[in-house]
Design a protein around this motif. Structure first.
Motif, mmCIF file in Angstrom:
data_model
loop_
_atom_site.group_PDB
_atom_site.id
_atom_site.type_symbol
_atom_site.label_atom_id
_atom_site.label_comp_id
_atom_site.label_asym_id
_atom_site.label_seq_id
_atom_site.Cartn_x
_atom_site.Cartn_y
_atom_site.Cartn_z
ATOM 1 N N GLU A 66 23.833 68.908 -12.295
ATOM 2 C CA GLU A 66 24.349 67.585 -12.637
ATOM 3 C C GLU A 66 23.605 66.504 -11.850
ATOM 4 N N SER A 67 23.596 65.298 -12.406
ATOM 5 C CA SER A 67 22.927 64.184 -11.742
ATOM 6 C C SER A 67 23.636 62.889 -12.095
ATOM 7 N N GLY A 68 23.349 61.845 -11.324
ATOM 8 C CA GLY A 68 23.991 60.567 -11.602
ATOM 9 C C GLY A 68 23.338 59.412 -10.878
ATOM 10 N N VAL A 69 23.690 58.214 -11.307
ATOM 11 C CA VAL A 69 23.268 56.963 -10.671
ATOM 12 C C VAL A 69 24.514 56.116 -10.499
ATOM 13 N N LEU A 70 24.657 55.494 -9.330
ATOM 14 C CA LEU A 70 25.837 54.656 -9.115
ATOM 15 C C LEU A 70 25.498 53.438 -8.276
ATOM 16 N N LEU A 71 26.298 52.377 -8.485
ATOM 17 C CA LEU A 71 26.179 51.134 -7.723
ATOM 18 C C LEU A 71 27.487 50.897 -6.987
ATOM 19 N N VAL A 72 27.366 50.591 -5.702
ATOM 20 C CA VAL A 72 28.540 50.348 -4.862
ATOM 21 C C VAL A 72 28.453 48.930 -4.308
ATOM 22 N N ALA A 73 29.493 48.143 -4.537
ATOM 23 C CA ALA A 73 29.508 46.754 -4.067
ATOM 24 C C ALA A 73 29.570 46.693 -2.554
ATOM 25 N N ASN A 74 28.995 45.655 -1.990
ATOM 26 C CA ASN A 74 29.046 45.406 -0.552
ATOM 27 C C ASN A 74 30.272 44.546 -0.261
ATOM 28 N N PRO A 75 31.269 45.064 0.471
ATOM 29 C CA PRO A 75 32.483 44.286 0.728
ATOM 30 C C PRO A 75 32.231 43.036 1.565
ATOM 31 N N ASN A 76 31.097 43.011 2.245
ATOM 32 C CA ASN A 76 30.748 41.858 3.082
ATOM 33 C C ASN A 76 29.792 40.897 2.391
ATOM 34 N N GLY A 77 29.564 41.122 1.096
ATOM 35 C CA GLY A 77 28.599 40.303 0.380
ATOM 36 C C GLY A 77 27.192 40.837 0.602
ATOM 37 N N ASP A 79 23.428 42.530 -0.509
ATOM 38 C CA ASP A 79 22.941 43.594 -1.385
ATOM 39 C C ASP A 79 23.976 44.696 -1.579
ATOM 40 N N TRP A 80 23.978 45.252 -2.784
ATOM 41 C CA TRP A 80 24.793 46.427 -3.077
ATOM 42 C C TRP A 80 24.002 47.684 -2.733
ATOM 43 N N LEU A 81 24.675 48.822 -2.830
ATOM 44 C CA LEU A 81 24.021 50.111 -2.634
ATOM 45 C C LEU A 81 23.706 50.741 -3.988
ATOM 46 N N LEU A 82 22.460 51.137 -4.171
ATOM 47 C CA LEU A 82 22.025 51.917 -5.326
ATOM 48 C C LEU A 82 21.818 53.345 -4.859
ATOM 49 N N ARG A 83 22.454 54.284 -5.529
ATOM 50 C CA ARG A 83 22.322 55.690 -5.151
ATOM 51 C C ARG A 83 21.984 56.537 -6.372
ATOM 52 N N ALA A 117 22.995 39.967 -7.327
ATOM 53 C CA ALA A 117 22.898 39.300 -8.632
ATOM 54 C C ALA A 117 22.505 40.293 -9.723
ATOM 55 N N THR A 118 21.560 41.189 -9.413
ATOM 56 C CA THR A 118 21.145 42.195 -10.380
ATOM 57 C C THR A 118 22.270 43.185 -10.646
ATOM 58 N N ALA A 119 22.931 43.618 -9.575
ATOM 59 C CA ALA A 119 24.005 44.608 -9.702
ATOM 60 C C ALA A 119 25.181 44.065 -10.505
ATOM 61 N N THR A 120 25.607 42.841 -10.203
ATOM 62 C CA THR A 120 26.763 42.284 -10.905
ATOM 63 C C THR A 120 26.436 42.027 -12.373
ATOM 64 N N ARG A 121 25.194 41.663 -12.652
ATOM 65 C CA ARG A 121 24.814 41.470 -14.054
ATOM 66 C C ARG A 121 24.811 42.802 -14.794
ATOM 67 N N LEU A 122 24.331 43.854 -14.147
ATOM 68 C CA LEU A 122 24.365 45.174 -14.764
ATOM 69 C C LEU A 122 25.797 45.576 -15.107
ATOM 70 N N VAL A 123 26.708 45.381 -14.177
ATOM 71 C CA VAL A 123 28.109 45.745 -14.417
ATOM 72 C C VAL A 123 28.673 44.966 -15.595
ATOM 73 N N ALA A 124 28.477 43.642 -15.590
ATOM 74 C CA ALA A 124 29.031 42.793 -16.646
ATOM 75 C C ALA A 124 28.423 43.122 -18.006
ATOM 76 N N ARG A 193 12.894 42.911 -11.913
ATOM 77 C CA ARG A 193 12.430 42.041 -12.998
ATOM 78 C C ARG A 193 12.487 42.775 -14.340
ATOM 79 N N GLN A 194 12.062 44.026 -14.337
ATOM 80 C CA GLN A 194 12.087 44.803 -15.577
ATOM 81 C C GLN A 194 13.516 45.017 -16.068
ATOM 82 N N ILE A 195 14.433 45.252 -15.142
ATOM 83 C CA ILE A 195 15.837 45.401 -15.527
ATOM 84 C C ILE A 195 16.356 44.100 -16.126
#
Length: 218
Positions: A66-77, A79-83, A117-124, A193-195
């Motif tokens: 199994e594999s996956g990609v996930l984004l975790v928000a930064n509670p302190n504002g 950059d987010w974490l990309l894993r 900004a990139t992470a929140t746009r991806l989520v939305a 940019r590509q995203i």
């Protein structure tokens, strides 16, 4: 003359492209496919650990790990974490004549910061895409092949490999996230940019999909 022919061809094909966009049907449904929730939950927990992803996609393959990609928000504002996570051994496996979920061995991780900004746009944008392409009341289909699990904010959809142009854009964005998780700062900037460009195209596709529904309303 050649330019005129190409322009005419583009104009003739444009309505067909918009029609394909509007008719895009992803083989996904709301919630979990039958007999998948325990397996999927165990795999997502293995990949997320103590974090709570805001966006994730997990692949439960028929064969292999199994594999996956996930984004975790930064509670302190900031950059987010990309894993990117890949199971060290197959989670869903037979041991003798017993089917088990193996979650004791840590998966392989690659991680990187992703601009908020990139992470929140991806989520939305993913949430809009999945909600539009998978209306309420459409249940997740069972598959004996690969199963895809998507979570975007409070929305979960699952099912088969997403196809048509919308599905291709989602898969392209997943690939770009995977690449960014294991690259240096300079190359990651190119991935963001590509995203962004891919999300721009996805909004055009979604607008085309939404137009017939809006026209049909009284």
């Amino acid at each position: 003359m050649r330019k005129t022919v190409l322009l005419l061809a583009a104009l003739l094909l444009a309505p067909l492209a918009h029609a394909d966009d509007a008719q895009c049907k992803l083989a996904l449904g709301r919630g979990w496919p039958p007999a998948t929730e325990n397996y999927g939950t165990a795999t997502e927990k293995l990949f997320a650990g103590e974090t709570q992803p805001t966006l994730s996609v997990t692949l439960l393959p028929k064969l292999g790990v199994e594999s996956g990609v996930l984004l975790v928000a930064n509670p302190n504002g900031g950059d987010w974490l990309l894993r990117r996570a890949v199971a060290d051994e197959r989670v869903h496996a037979w041991e003798g004549d017993k089917l088990v979920l193996r979650t004791t061995r840590a998966p392989e991780f690659t991680e990187a910061p992703i601009p908020a900004a990139t992470a929140t746009r991806l989520v939305a944008d993913w949430r809009r895409a999945l909600a539009l392409a998978v209306p309420e009341g459409v249940t997740a289909p069972f598959s004996e092949g690969d199963t895809w699990l998507f979570v975007a904010g409070d929305l979960r959809v699952s099912g088969l490999r997403p196809d048509c142009e919308l599905g291709a854009l989602l898969r392209d964005q997943i690939d770009l996230l995977i690449e960014a998780s294991d690259e240096g700062d300079g190359k990651r900037e190119k991935r963001w940019r590509q995203i962004g460009e891919s999300l721009d195209r996805m909004r055009v596709v979604l607008d085309a999909m939404a137009a017939p529904a809006a026209t049909a309303k009284p």
